[in-house]
Design a protein around this motif. Sequence first.
Motif, PDB file in Angstrom:
ATOM      1  N   ALA A 310     -22.166 -28.547 -43.440  1.00 25.35           N
ATOM      2  CA  ALA A 310     -21.305 -29.725 -43.616  1.00 25.35           C
ATOM      3  C   ALA A 310     -20.180 -29.688 -42.587  1.00 25.35           C
ATOM      4  O   ALA A 310     -19.005 -29.475 -42.925  1.00 25.35           O
ATOM      5  N   PRO A 311     -20.487 -29.838 -41.324  1.00 26.03           N
ATOM      6  CA  PRO A 311     -19.478 -29.665 -40.272  1.00 26.03           C
ATOM      7  C   PRO A 311     -18.348 -30.704 -40.350  1.00 26.03           C
ATOM      8  O   PRO A 311     -17.195 -30.386 -40.093  1.00 26.03           O
ATOM      9  N   ASN A 312     -18.654 -31.970 -40.715  1.00 27.42           N
ATOM     10  CA  ASN A 312     -17.604 -33.005 -40.769  1.00 27.42           C
ATOM     11  C   ASN A 312     -16.597 -32.718 -41.891  1.00 27.42           C
ATOM     12  O   ASN A 312     -15.380 -32.818 -41.703  1.00 27.42           O
ATOM     13  N   ALA A 313     -17.108 -32.343 -43.071  1.00 31.24           N
ATOM     14  CA  ALA A 313     -16.220 -32.019 -44.195  1.00 31.24           C
ATOM     15  C   ALA A 313     -15.354 -30.811 -43.868  1.00 31.24           C
ATOM     16  O   ALA A 313     -14.157 -30.767 -44.170  1.00 31.24           O
ATOM     17  N   MET A 314     -15.959 -29.799 -43.226  1.00 30.23           N
ATOM     18  CA  MET A 314     -15.209 -28.602 -42.876  1.00 30.23           C
ATOM     19  C   MET A 314     -14.127 -28.918 -41.836  1.00 30.23           C
ATOM     20  O   MET A 314     -13.054 -28.316 -41.836  1.00 30.23           O
ATOM     21  N   LYS A 315     -14.423 -29.883 -40.958  1.00 30.76           N
ATOM     22  CA  LYS A 315     -13.426 -30.256 -39.956  1.00 30.76           C
ATOM     23  C   LYS A 315     -12.236 -30.948 -40.616  1.00 30.76           C
ATOM     24  O   LYS A 315     -11.068 -30.693 -40.273  1.00 30.76           O
ATOM     25  N   ARG A 316     -12.524 -31.837 -41.597  1.00 30.20           N
ATOM     26  CA  ARG A 316     -11.419 -32.505 -42.330  1.00 30.20           C
ATOM     27  C   ARG A 316     -10.608 -31.486 -43.124  1.00 30.20           C
ATOM     28  O   ARG A 316      -9.375 -31.563 -43.198  1.00 30.20           O
ATOM     29  N   LEU A 317     -11.307 -30.477 -43.726  1.00 29.71           N
ATOM     30  CA  LEU A 317     -10.595 -29.431 -44.472  1.00 29.71           C
ATOM     31  C   LEU A 317      -9.669 -28.657 -43.551  1.00 29.71           C
ATOM     32  O   LEU A 317      -8.494 -28.398 -43.909  1.00 29.71           O
ATOM     33  N   GLN A 318     -10.143 -28.318 -42.391  1.00 33.32           N
ATOM     34  CA  GLN A 318      -9.317 -27.556 -41.451  1.00 33.32           C
ATOM     35  C   GLN A 318      -8.100 -28.376 -41.013  1.00 33.32           C
ATOM     36  O   GLN A 318      -6.971 -27.860 -40.909  1.00 33.32           O
ATOM     37  N   THR A 319      -8.303 -29.690 -40.784  1.00 37.39           N
ATOM     38  CA  THR A 319      -7.176 -30.556 -40.401  1.00 37.39           C
ATOM     39  C   THR A 319      -6.135 -30.619 -41.522  1.00 37.39           C
ATOM     40  O   THR A 319      -4.918 -30.544 -41.269  1.00 37.39           O
ATOM     41  N   GLN A 320      -6.602 -30.738 -42.757  1.00 33.71           N
ATOM     42  CA  GLN A 320      -5.676 -30.789 -43.897  1.00 33.71           C
ATOM     43  C   GLN A 320      -4.874 -29.498 -44.012  1.00 33.71           C
ATOM     44  O   GLN A 320      -3.654 -29.520 -44.250  1.00 33.71           O
ATOM     45  N   ILE A 321      -5.558 -28.362 -43.829  1.00 28.28           N
ATOM     46  CA  ILE A 321      -4.872 -27.069 -43.921  1.00 28.28           C
ATOM     47  C   ILE A 321      -3.805 -26.960 -42.840  1.00 28.28           C
ATOM     48  O   ILE A 321      -2.668 -26.512 -43.091  1.00 28.28           O
ATOM     49  N   GLN A 323      -2.195 -29.398 -41.311  1.00 23.02           N
ATOM     50  CA  GLN A 323      -1.064 -30.299 -41.614  1.00 23.02           C
ATOM     51  C   GLN A 323      -0.160 -29.692 -42.688  1.00 23.02           C
ATOM     52  O   GLN A 323       1.064 -29.724 -42.573  1.00 23.02           O
ATOM     53  N   GLU A 324      -0.782 -29.167 -43.765  1.00 24.87           N
ATOM     54  CA  GLU A 324       0.026 -28.589 -44.845  1.00 24.87           C
ATOM     55  C   GLU A 324       0.800 -27.379 -44.357  1.00 24.87           C
ATOM     56  O   GLU A 324       1.936 -27.134 -44.795  1.00 24.87           O
ATOM     57  N   GLN A 325       0.212 -26.603 -43.429  1.00 24.71           N
ATOM     58  CA  GLN A 325       0.927 -25.459 -42.894  1.00 24.71           C
ATOM     59  C   GLN A 325       2.173 -25.911 -42.152  1.00 24.71           C
ATOM     60  O   GLN A 325       3.238 -25.280 -42.253  1.00 24.71           O
ATOM     61  N   GLN A 326       2.076 -27.006 -41.414  1.00 24.22           N
ATOM     62  CA  GLN A 326       3.250 -27.504 -40.688  1.00 24.22           C
ATOM     63  C   GLN A 326       4.297 -28.038 -41.657  1.00 24.22           C
ATOM     64  O   GLN A 326       5.506 -27.847 -41.467  1.00 24.22           O
ATOM     65  N   ILE A 327       3.865 -28.752 -42.702  1.00 22.88           N
ATOM     66  CA  ILE A 327       4.808 -29.284 -43.700  1.00 22.88           C
ATOM     67  C   ILE A 327       5.569 -28.135 -44.362  1.00 22.88           C
ATOM     68  O   ILE A 327       6.800 -28.176 -44.533  1.00 22.88           O
ATOM     69  N   ASP A 372       9.349 -34.247 -45.839  1.00 24.96           N
ATOM     70  CA  ASP A 372      10.276 -33.700 -46.828  1.00 24.96           C
ATOM     71  C   ASP A 372       9.785 -34.004 -48.242  1.00 24.96           C
ATOM     72  O   ASP A 372       9.973 -33.214 -49.157  1.00 24.96           O
ATOM     73  N   SER A 373       9.135 -35.166 -48.362  1.00 26.90           N
ATOM     74  CA  SER A 373       8.657 -35.558 -49.691  1.00 26.90           C
ATOM     75  C   SER A 373       7.129 -35.514 -49.795  1.00 26.90           C
ATOM     76  O   SER A 373       6.578 -35.987 -50.772  1.00 26.90           O
ATOM     77  N   ALA A 374       6.426 -35.020 -48.700  1.00 29.41           N
ATOM     78  CA  ALA A 374       4.961 -35.002 -48.721  1.00 29.41           C
ATOM     79  C   ALA A 374       4.449 -34.049 -49.796  1.00 29.41           C
ATOM     80  O   ALA A 374       5.044 -32.993 -50.034  1.00 29.41           O
ATOM     81  N   GLU A 375       3.269 -34.454 -50.365  1.00 30.43           N
ATOM     82  CA  GLU A 375       2.682 -33.664 -51.446  1.00 30.43           C
ATOM     83  C   GLU A 375       1.661 -32.695 -50.856  1.00 30.43           C
ATOM     84  O   GLU A 375       0.841 -33.069 -50.008  1.00 30.43           O
ATOM     85  N   LEU A 376       1.683 -31.465 -51.273  1.00 29.58           N
ATOM     86  CA  LEU A 376       0.745 -30.433 -50.807  1.00 29.58           C
ATOM     87  C   LEU A 376      -0.459 -30.417 -51.740  1.00 29.58           C
ATOM     88  O   LEU A 376      -0.326 -30.083 -52.919  1.00 29.58           O
ATOM     89  N   LEU A 377      -1.646 -30.804 -51.204  1.00 26.20           N
ATOM     90  CA  LEU A 377      -2.864 -30.853 -52.028  1.00 26.20           C
ATOM     91  C   LEU A 377      -3.455 -29.462 -52.246  1.00 26.20           C
ATOM     92  O   LEU A 377      -3.952 -29.152 -53.331  1.00 26.20           O
ATOM     93  N   LEU A 378      -3.436 -28.636 -51.204  1.00 23.28           N
ATOM     94  CA  LEU A 378      -4.073 -27.315 -51.295  1.00 23.28           C
ATOM     95  C   LEU A 378      -3.063 -26.217 -51.570  1.00 23.28           C
ATOM     96  O   LEU A 378      -3.301 -25.321 -52.384  1.00 23.28           O
TER      97      LEU A 378
END
Length: 669
Positions: A310-321, A323-327, A372-378
């Motif tokens: 599932a390369p596309n799903a894994m790519k979206r997961l990596q992008t989300q991770i 972003q959350e790391q930067q937040i 500042d107000s973003a929600e962390l999903l993971l």
Amino acid sequence: MLITKLTLNNFRVFRGEHEIDLRPAPARLSKNGPIEGTERPIILFGGLNGAGKTSILTAVRLALFGRQSFSQALSNGEYIEALSELIHKGVGHGGVQDNASIELEFKYSQNGEESTYKVIRGWKRGKKDNLCLEKDGVQIPELNYEQCQGFLNELIPTGIADLFFFDGEKIAELAEDESGSILKTAVRRLLGLDVIAKLKSDLNIFLKKQGFSALSQSLKEEMNSLDEQRISHERNAEKLRGEADIVAAQIELTSHDILSLENKLSQSGGAWAKTREDEQHKVDSLLKEKVELEKQIRMEMETSLPFALAPNAMKRLQTQIQQEQQIKKKQNFGNELDSFLETLRSKYPSFDTEMAQSAIADSFKAHVGEFDSAELLLDISDRQANTIDYQLFNLSQESFSRFDEARVRLQKVVEEIDNASTNIARAPDQEQVQVLFSDVRALDKKKEKLIIEYHTLLEESKRELRQALEKARQIQKLHDKHKDQSNKDHSVINAQNSILLLEKFGEQLTKARVNQLEKEFVQSYKKLARKDDLQLSASINPASFDVELVDEHGIKISRKAMSAGEKQIYAISILEALGRTSGRKLPIIIDTPLGRLDSHHRDKLVENYFPTASHQVVILSTDTEIDRHYTKLIQDDIARTYEICFDGRTKSSTLKKGYFWREPTKEAV
């Protein structure tokens, strides 16, 4: 001898019929009459490599000598195969050719009477050649093939022809022959010394017959007994050989029966039956491998393989991770900044400090913005993020590689199982083909016994022949032992004296001929050699016929040290000397005459040899050998010129009058 015409039909590169006029021409006329010389002897052929020059020389030799024209002794089968190879193979109108023929017309003088002969030799593919001989336009009917060939060999012995119809590059072998055997044979045949040897042999046969009549009765009986034993052994050998031929025929029949049974066995599935057990073992092994491959694929599915699927799903997961790391980094930095500002207010409670802190806080909130107000999903840790990244980019790819390799191999294994199963299904039961197998094995054993019997009969036949030869030697020894008893007969005494006289005459004639040959050789060599070679002289041993070259200081020169061109000049000088010494008038045909020579040797050969070598000189040359300069040099000696033109489309050559410079030619392939 004078060759007047050569006709080729489907011979080598020449498709169809080609008639070639080879007659010399009268001397050119000038205002004051004919130019010096009585005729123009040179017939010049020009052709590029592969066009068919050598075919002209090969045709003349084959027409005259048949099987003996080839460089090595050939059996009947090999001769037929060699003839088939000479049939034209090109493409063109009429399709592939299956027959060829050569006609050679020449004039020959015997006992002062000149006759015109025509040799006609034709053959079909896979068949032996036919030979016909005409004299003055009338076929000689009483001569069969062997008699026609024998007649031609008497007119022009093969050993002599080799010295008059030759390849310019190969003739240097004469210079490399240190044993003198080639020259010895040539001298004996050309100068008539072989006639003396034949006469001595005939006299010895006469003495043997006369000596037998003078022997005592007891010796005659002993010799008759030995002769009867010899005849008996020869008959036994012939009988055994006949029996061996019968066994050979049985071997051939048995081989045919074996082949028929094997074909029948194959049609009955015997070939599959032989490999049925092997195929079954193969299936068992493949099934085990299939189980292991499926197990390996399941193991990969249980580990990191799903990530790679599932390369596309894994790519979206990596992008989300990411972003959350930067937040989280910015949020942590904001908390640290608030704590720092609170500490700063407690230490510096002034108005200016408070304004600066408020400005810093406002700027930071503007910079952070929605984070500042973003929600962390993971909301995972850095260590967990690194673990996930390693699984996605390393473990999953390695797992997919192993999975793909196992998948491909599994597919092949399944195909091999299906094929092997099909083969097993094709195979009949062992009982169905057992009888045929047994019959084949029985015939094989029979064939082995027949082969042993055949070789045994051959050995016994050879043994009988050896015993027959031994009896013949014993008879000869008795003749030699009691030869003196026959000396009382006057004819025997004359024959013995004649043999002694012939030996002395042969020695004296050989010495005289060798001396003349030395003089002719030196004269020819000086005419053809370069100026710095003119001090060389030659000495011929009358016993061994070895030729020694000696320089001006009397030092022997090794012919091995001579260059290829020097060897060719040496060999041609020998040939011209032999021709002059023998007095024979034969045409000369030279293929590739100047290939190994430098410019100095070429000048000498063209100017001093070709015009006077014989009354008929056929030269087969490329455009780089006899070039424009040389054609002008010998133009008054050229009777006819031909150009051999090769057509790459039809893979065949044609002849047209003229030489290279008169009309454009096509490149030979």
